[in-house]
Every structure is written in structure tokens, then in C-alpha cells.
Design an enzyme around this catalytic site. Structure first.
Site, mmCIF file in Angstrom:
data_model
loop_
_atom_site.group_PDB
_atom_site.id
_atom_site.type_symbol
_atom_site.label_atom_id
_atom_site.label_comp_id
_atom_site.label_asym_id
_atom_site.label_seq_id
_atom_site.Cartn_x
_atom_site.Cartn_y
_atom_site.Cartn_z
ATOM 1 N N ALA A 128 57.393 9.807 44.024
ATOM 2 C CA ALA A 128 57.240 7.977 44.220
ATOM 3 C C ALA A 128 58.549 7.122 43.948
ATOM 4 O O ALA A 128 58.645 6.901 44.842
ATOM 5 C CB ALA A 128 57.136 7.492 42.867
ATOM 6 N N TYR A 129 60.068 7.943 43.974
ATOM 7 C CA TYR A 129 61.325 7.464 43.747
ATOM 8 C C TYR A 129 61.620 7.320 45.787
ATOM 9 O O TYR A 129 62.107 6.455 46.527
ATOM 10 C CB TYR A 129 61.822 8.075 43.053
ATOM 11 C CG TYR A 129 63.469 8.627 43.572
ATOM 12 C CD1 TYR A 129 63.945 6.942 43.589
ATOM 13 C CD2 TYR A 129 64.219 8.930 44.372
ATOM 14 C CE1 TYR A 129 65.690 6.710 43.512
ATOM 15 C CE2 TYR A 129 65.655 8.745 44.930
ATOM 16 C CZ TYR A 129 66.795 7.082 44.296
ATOM 17 O OH TYR A 129 67.459 6.881 44.736
ATOM 18 N N LEU A 130 61.442 8.252 45.940
ATOM 19 C CA LEU A 130 61.782 8.952 47.926
ATOM 20 C C LEU A 130 60.552 7.902 48.190
ATOM 21 O O LEU A 130 60.783 6.838 49.309
ATOM 22 C CB LEU A 130 61.668 9.784 48.092
ATOM 23 C CG LEU A 130 62.980 10.865 47.886
ATOM 24 C CD1 LEU A 130 62.379 12.327 47.859
ATOM 25 C CD2 LEU A 130 63.835 10.162 48.352
#
Length: 218
Positions: A128-130
């Protein structure tokens, strides 16, 4: 130059603020927690208390008005969930880009991450961060009013900086001290010829100033 940094209390941001202040620039760091203000003052930066998750573009634009450059170095940080990866790493970045464009601040630096990709698959928080970082990068690239440069460091470490890096469109994975990331950002702020470039950064053998000039074609 006056440079406004989103995520002003972050580990890279504090290092950058020290470098900018030492170089005679005026640095301002946006923070959410007023208790972080003293750390920014010690780094030579002006603290600006503003929550980028709830602020309007007009409010952020007021902070940016009159600045020569803007640096997005904010992040939800370790321990945050999927929702905050989206609201900070994507949402706040897009807000900051919008506000910079409205305020007429053309020079815009984005601290991204190696592997950032809006199309990344997976349900883990890191995925989700990337995705969030990749979406923010894509959004910044779409802003015609910005002279943007996107910097994608490799694995960040707290080792002492060496001042020697590899800075290219594609470097392959590798570590890089936060000291050296901040040093590259300080050079990029003053190198508008790198506008329109997305760059990866790892430790290497080329002095920071030489690496930035080479990628800018100077």
C-alpha cells in the site's frame, strides 16, 4: 532561497534543514506536532504547524507563498496502516503539489521510494505504501506548473554519510545513508536543470555535487 519542507521533523528533513541553513538558505518545515518545533529551530529551520491531512490547499498555499522551492519529505511512517499510507504518502503529497502550483512555487522536489508504483499488487502495508508513493509521483509528473524532480532512494540507513553516491535514472537496489539523501536534495534544490527527471539514489563512488551536475548535463 526560501525552501519549504513538508514533513519537517522527518529524519531526512532535519538533515536537509541543517544543510540548507548552513548554506545560507531560509528553510521552513511543516510539522503537525507543536512539540517538534524546537528540533526544527535547532536545525536552523522555521517551524510551521499545519496538519497536511486536514489542511486545505489554500492554507498550504499561504505557507508556500513567496518560497523558491518546495520539498515533500513527509510520510505516514513505520507502524501506520494502509489508510494513512493513502492520506499522507499520496493525499498530502498531492495537496502539497497543488498548493505549490497555486502559490507559484515552480521548483518541487519529491522524496519517493525505490519501487514506488501505483499499479503495484499486494495487500501488505508495504504494498500500500509503494502504491501510494507511486500514485503521488504520477500526480506530481502531471502538474505542468511545477519544475519537479522525483528522488527515489534505496534502503535508508543511519550510517554516517560518505558524500559518495550513484544517482541515475535506474541504479538497481542498494543502501544509502540518510545523510547522503539530504545532501543530494540540497544540491537538487539549486539545480533546476534536473527538472522533469525521476532519479534513483544509492551509495556509490561519485561525489554528490559531481553526480548531480552530471545527471543535469552540466
Amino acid at each position: 532561497m526560501r525552501i519549504v519542507i513538508a514533513g519537517g521533523h522527518g529524519q531526512i528533513a532535519l538533515r536537509l534543514e541543517r544543510l540548507l541553513s548552513a548554506g545560507g538558505h531560509e528553510a521552513a518545515g511543516i510539522i503537525r506536532d507543536p512539540e517538534q518545533a524546537d528540533a526544527l529551530r535547532e536545525a536552523g529551520a522555521e517551524p510551521v504547524v499545519l496538519d497536511l491531512e486536514s489542511a486545505s490547499a489554500d492554507e498550504v498555499g499561504e505557507v508556500l507563498r513567496g518560497a523558491d522551492a518546495a520539498v515533500f519529505a513527509a510520510g505516514a511512517g513505520p507502524g501506520s496502516g494502509v489508510a494513512r499510507k493513502d492520506t499522507v504518502d499520496r493525499g498530502a503529497a498531492e495537496l502539497f503539489a497543488d498548493a505549490a502550483e497555486r502559490a507559484g512555487v515552480r521548483r518541487f522536489l519529491m522524496v519517493s521510494s525505490m519501487g514506488a508504483d501505483a499499479r503495484r499488487q499486494g495487500d501488505e502495508v508495504f504494498d500500500a505504501y509503494l502504491r501510494a508513493k507511486g500514485a503521488a509521483d504520477d500526480y506530481v509528473r502531471s502538474r505542468s506548473g511545477l519544475d519537479w524532480t522525483i528522488l527515489k532512494p534505496g534502503m535508508l540507513t543511519n550510517d554516517a554519510g560518505t558524500g559518495l553516491v550513484r544517482l541515475e535514472a535506474s541504479t538497481g537496489r542498494g543502501p544509502v545513508p540518510r545523510d547522503d539523501v539530504a545532501a543530494v536534495l540540497a544540491e537538487l534544490v539549486e539545480t533546476p536543470a534536473t527538472a522533469g527527471l525521476t532519479l534513483e539514489l544509492v551509495s556509490g563512488s561519485v561525489p554528490v555535487a559531481v553526480a548531480v551536475k552530471a545527471i543535469a548535463g552540466e
